[in-house]
Design a protein around this motif. Structure first.
Motif, PDB file in Angstrom:
ATOM      1  N   GLY A 139     -30.086  35.382  17.346  1.00 37.42           N
ATOM      2  CA  GLY A 139     -30.644  34.312  16.531  1.00 37.42           C
ATOM      3  C   GLY A 139     -30.547  34.633  15.056  1.00 37.42           C
ATOM      4  O   GLY A 139     -30.324  35.779  14.660  1.00 37.42           O
ATOM      5  N   VAL A 140     -30.686  33.596  14.250  1.00 42.54           N
ATOM      6  CA  VAL A 140     -30.632  33.765  12.800  1.00 42.54           C
ATOM      7  C   VAL A 140     -31.499  32.701  12.154  1.00 42.54           C
ATOM      8  O   VAL A 140     -31.657  31.594  12.678  1.00 42.54           O
ATOM      9  CB  VAL A 140     -29.171  33.657  12.276  1.00 42.54           C
ATOM     10  N   GLU A 141     -32.081  33.058  11.028  1.00 48.32           N
ATOM     11  CA  GLU A 141     -32.861  32.087  10.270  1.00 48.32           C
ATOM     12  C   GLU A 141     -32.952  32.541   8.824  1.00 48.32           C
ATOM     13  O   GLU A 141     -33.087  33.734   8.546  1.00 48.32           O
ATOM     14  CB  GLU A 141     -34.278  31.965  10.837  1.00 48.32           C
ATOM     15  N   SER A 142     -32.845  31.587   7.911  1.00 50.35           N
ATOM     16  CA  SER A 142     -33.138  31.855   6.500  1.00 50.35           C
ATOM     17  C   SER A 142     -34.088  30.781   6.021  1.00 50.35           C
ATOM     18  O   SER A 142     -33.681  29.714   5.564  1.00 50.35           O
ATOM     19  CB  SER A 142     -31.860  31.845   5.648  1.00 50.35           C
ATOM     20  N   MET A 143     -35.363  31.070   6.150  1.00 52.09           N
ATOM     21  CA  MET A 143     -36.371  30.125   5.692  1.00 52.09           C
ATOM     22  C   MET A 143     -36.353  29.984   4.173  1.00 52.09           C
ATOM     23  O   MET A 143     -36.716  28.946   3.627  1.00 52.09           O
ATOM     24  CB  MET A 143     -37.757  30.569   6.165  1.00 52.09           C
ATOM     25  N   MET A 193     -33.810  14.410   1.748  1.00 54.14           N
ATOM     26  CA  MET A 193     -34.269  13.065   1.393  1.00 54.14           C
ATOM     27  C   MET A 193     -33.798  12.082   2.451  1.00 54.14           C
ATOM     28  O   MET A 193     -32.615  12.068   2.817  1.00 54.14           O
ATOM     29  CB  MET A 193     -33.733  12.656   0.020  1.00 54.14           C
ATOM     30  N   GLY A 194     -34.707  11.279   2.957  1.00 44.81           N
ATOM     31  CA  GLY A 194     -34.349  10.285   3.948  1.00 44.81           C
ATOM     32  C   GLY A 194     -33.581   9.134   3.334  1.00 44.81           C
ATOM     33  O   GLY A 194     -33.675   8.870   2.129  1.00 44.81           O
ATOM     34  N   LYS A 195     -32.811   8.447   4.151  1.00 42.00           N
ATOM     35  CA  LYS A 195     -32.063   7.286   3.675  1.00 42.00           C
ATOM     36  C   LYS A 195     -33.002   6.113   3.427  1.00 42.00           C
ATOM     37  O   LYS A 195     -34.048   5.974   4.069  1.00 42.00           O
ATOM     38  CB  LYS A 195     -31.000   6.890   4.700  1.00 42.00           C
ATOM     39  N   ALA A 196     -32.612   5.268   2.509  1.00 39.38           N
ATOM     40  CA  ALA A 196     -33.409   4.088   2.198  1.00 39.38           C
ATOM     41  C   ALA A 196     -33.418   3.129   3.383  1.00 39.38           C
ATOM     42  O   ALA A 196     -32.407   2.949   4.068  1.00 39.38           O
ATOM     43  CB  ALA A 196     -32.855   3.397   0.964  1.00 39.38           C
ATOM     44  N   GLU A 197     -34.569   2.523   3.624  1.00 38.24           N
ATOM     45  CA  GLU A 197     -34.695   1.567   4.721  1.00 38.24           C
ATOM     46  C   GLU A 197     -34.119   0.189   4.360  1.00 38.24           C
ATOM     47  O   GLU A 197     -33.724  -0.579   5.231  1.00 38.24           O
ATOM     48  CB  GLU A 197     -36.167   1.419   5.114  1.00 38.24           C
ATOM     49  N   THR A 198     -34.081  -0.100   3.070  1.00 40.66           N
ATOM     50  CA  THR A 198     -33.576  -1.406   2.626  1.00 40.66           C
ATOM     51  C   THR A 198     -32.638  -1.209   1.442  1.00 40.66           C
ATOM     52  O   THR A 198     -32.666  -0.176   0.771  1.00 40.66           O
ATOM     53  CB  THR A 198     -34.731  -2.326   2.195  1.00 40.66           C
ATOM     54  N   ALA A 199     -31.826  -2.203   1.197  1.00 36.21           N
ATOM     55  CA  ALA A 199     -30.910  -2.144   0.055  1.00 36.21           C
ATOM     56  C   ALA A 199     -31.705  -2.092  -1.251  1.00 36.21           C
ATOM     57  O   ALA A 199     -32.727  -2.769  -1.402  1.00 36.21           O
ATOM     58  CB  ALA A 199     -29.994  -3.359   0.066  1.00 36.21           C
ATOM     59  N   TYR A 200     -31.247  -1.288  -2.180  1.00 35.44           N
ATOM     60  CA  TYR A 200     -31.851  -1.152  -3.505  1.00 35.44           C
ATOM     61  C   TYR A 200     -33.290  -0.625  -3.443  1.00 35.44           C
ATOM     62  O   TYR A 200     -34.085  -0.842  -4.354  1.00 35.44           O
ATOM     63  CB  TYR A 200     -31.824  -2.492  -4.269  1.00 35.44           C
ATOM     64  N   ALA A 218     -37.865   6.743  -2.380  1.00 34.28           N
ATOM     65  CA  ALA A 218     -37.152   7.917  -1.885  1.00 34.28           C
ATOM     66  C   ALA A 218     -38.147   9.060  -1.688  1.00 34.28           C
ATOM     67  O   ALA A 218     -38.793   9.502  -2.634  1.00 34.28           O
ATOM     68  CB  ALA A 218     -36.067   8.331  -2.875  1.00 34.28           C
ATOM     69  N   LYS A 219     -38.272   9.539  -0.452  1.00 37.54           N
ATOM     70  CA  LYS A 219     -39.204  10.617  -0.140  1.00 37.54           C
ATOM     71  C   LYS A 219     -38.445  11.913   0.091  1.00 37.54           C
ATOM     72  O   LYS A 219     -37.406  11.939   0.745  1.00 37.54           O
ATOM     73  CB  LYS A 219     -40.026  10.249   1.095  1.00 37.54           C
ATOM     74  N   ILE A 220     -38.988  12.993  -0.445  1.00 33.11           N
ATOM     75  CA  ILE A 220     -38.399  14.317  -0.308  1.00 33.11           C
ATOM     76  C   ILE A 220     -39.239  15.128   0.668  1.00 33.11           C
ATOM     77  O   ILE A 220     -40.471  15.124   0.601  1.00 33.11           O
ATOM     78  CB  ILE A 220     -38.327  15.036  -1.666  1.00 33.11           C
ATOM     79  N   TYR A 221     -38.566  15.839   1.593  1.00 27.33           N
ATOM     80  CA  TYR A 221     -39.256  16.655   2.581  1.00 27.33           C
ATOM     81  C   TYR A 221     -38.789  18.100   2.465  1.00 27.33           C
ATOM     82  O   TYR A 221     -37.604  18.380   2.257  1.00 27.33           O
ATOM     83  CB  TYR A 221     -38.991  16.150   3.996  1.00 27.33           C
ATOM     84  N   ASP A 222     -39.719  19.033   2.615  1.00 27.46           N
ATOM     85  CA  ASP A 222     -39.410  20.456   2.641  1.00 27.46           C
ATOM     86  C   ASP A 222     -39.173  20.868   4.087  1.00 27.46           C
ATOM     87  O   ASP A 222     -40.032  20.671   4.944  1.00 27.46           O
ATOM     88  CB  ASP A 222     -40.582  21.240   2.047  1.00 27.46           C
ATOM     89  N   THR A 223     -37.998  21.439   4.381  1.00 29.23           N
ATOM     90  CA  THR A 223     -37.666  21.781   5.766  1.00 29.23           C
ATOM     91  C   THR A 223     -38.002  23.219   6.128  1.00 29.23           C
ATOM     92  O   THR A 223     -37.605  23.692   7.199  1.00 29.23           O
ATOM     93  CB  THR A 223     -36.165  21.541   6.032  1.00 29.23           C
ATOM     94  N   SER A 238     -41.916  19.422  10.761  1.00 29.71           N
ATOM     95  CA  SER A 238     -40.909  18.396  11.037  1.00 29.71           C
ATOM     96  C   SER A 238     -40.269  17.914   9.744  1.00 29.71           C
ATOM     97  O   SER A 238     -40.933  17.799   8.720  1.00 29.71           O
ATOM     98  CB  SER A 238     -41.557  17.209  11.759  1.00 29.71           C
ATOM     99  N   ARG A 239     -38.979  17.630   9.800  1.00 30.49           N
ATOM    100  CA  ARG A 239     -38.315  17.088   8.618  1.00 30.49           C
ATOM    101  C   ARG A 239     -38.818  15.675   8.333  1.00 30.49           C
ATOM    102  O   ARG A 239     -39.288  15.370   7.249  1.00 30.49           O
ATOM    103  CB  ARG A 239     -36.805  17.062   8.831  1.00 30.49           C
ATOM    104  N   PHE A 240     -38.690  14.829   9.334  1.00 28.33           N
ATOM    105  CA  PHE A 240     -39.093  13.435   9.196  1.00 28.33           C
ATOM    106  C   PHE A 240     -40.053  13.106  10.337  1.00 28.33           C
ATOM    107  O   PHE A 240     -39.639  12.579  11.376  1.00 28.33           O
ATOM    108  CB  PHE A 240     -37.871  12.511   9.238  1.00 28.33           C
ATOM    109  N   PRO A 241     -41.327  13.427  10.196  1.00 25.30           N
ATOM    110  CA  PRO A 241     -42.274  13.252  11.303  1.00 25.30           C
ATOM    111  C   PRO A 241     -42.391  11.801  11.758  1.00 25.30           C
ATOM    112  O   PRO A 241     -42.425  10.880  10.939  1.00 25.30           O
ATOM    113  CB  PRO A 241     -43.599  13.754  10.716  1.00 25.30           C
TER     114      PRO A 241
END
Length: 274
Positions: A115-119, A126-133, A137-142, A146-149
């Protein structure tokens, strides 16, 4: 059915979050251990049936399939496949179990599992936008969690972090702060005794860390997580991470960087190699 045996193994030092190994990509970290393991055992890369590595994040420099990328960087032939498994904290153990199971089923002779990991290098995403324009924009620390709970999952089971879960487990099983601190102090003491007795000699392979064009690479050869000064008296002075909890920075598991690999084969092959 064949019996699977661990023939040999190596690991990198265990690095702290943002510590000595923080500048090393996870695929490079795993590749260094794979390369040294084959050199140590004298096994040709082409003899490996599969490389199976556990990895939790996989969304950053782990590049989705860190096992395949690492084995190619390590110089194994392109004919050797690589598989990455994810069981979070038990991912490396899952890789070992998968390799042993494959051998007992007669699917191959020799596997590399680990195994390997670099925390430290876990990215912000950043998740993709749900709608045009959209301007939301939400930023998540991985690094952890969970990335996107999923809201449905959170509503059903909650979204507690690992330290909060530790406090929950302590309440459920009646673990006191004193017991947690005592266990942590004893664990540190056992590590120091093992180190002084040479238990880790031959187990750790040094990792080269780039320091710049004008400086030679730095060799990191010792674990960073040990705290020889840890005593129950010192640990009791630390504040809990959450009010009323038992988990502190001293009695909780850290966020680490590192890699490990085992060469696993069936009995007859291992005896011949020995």
């Amino acid at each position: 059915m064949l019996n699977a045996y661990i023939y040999d193994g190596l690991r990198s030092p265990i690095g702290r979050h943002a510590g000595e190994l923080a500048s090393v990509r996870p695929d490079d970290l795993a590749a260094a251990v794979l390369q040294k393991l084959l050199e140590k055992t004298g096994v040709p890369g082409a003899a490996i049936e599969d490389v199976i590595l556990g990895d939790t994040n996989q969304g950053g420099e782990d590049s989705r399939n860190v096992a395949r990328n690492a084995l190619l960087i390590a110089g194994l032939p392109v004919t050797v496949p690589g598989q990455t498994v994810n069981r979070l904290c038990a991912s490396g153990l899952g890789a070992v179990i998968d390799s042993a199971r494959a051998i007992t089923c007669g699917e191959g002779d020799l596997y590399i599992a680990g195994g390997v990991e670099s925390m430290s290098r876990a990215p912000f995403v950043m998740g993709k936008a749900e709608t045009a324009y959209s301007r939301d924009a939400k930023i998540y620390d991985t690094t952890i969690g969970s990335r996107f709970p999923n809201k449905k999952l959170i509503a059903q089971y909650g979204g507690h972090s690992m330290p909060e879960t530790g406090d929950n487990v302590a309440v459920e099983f009646g673990i006191t702060r004193e017991q947690a601190d005592l266990f942590a102090a004893q664990s540190q003491a056992k590590y120091q005794t093992a180190k002084q007795d040479g238990f880790f000699t031959g187990e750790i392979t040094p990792i080269e860390v780039f320091q710049g064009k004008k400086l030679p690479p730095k060799l990191v050869s010792e674990d960073e997580h040990s705290r020889p000064s840890s005593t129950v008296e010192a640990l009791t002075k630390l504040k809990p991470l959450f009010e009323g909890g038992v988990v502190t920075a001293g009695n909780a598991s850290g966020i680490n960087d590192g890699a490990a690999a085992l060469l696993i084969g069936f009995e007859t092959r291992a005896q011949n190699m020995a």
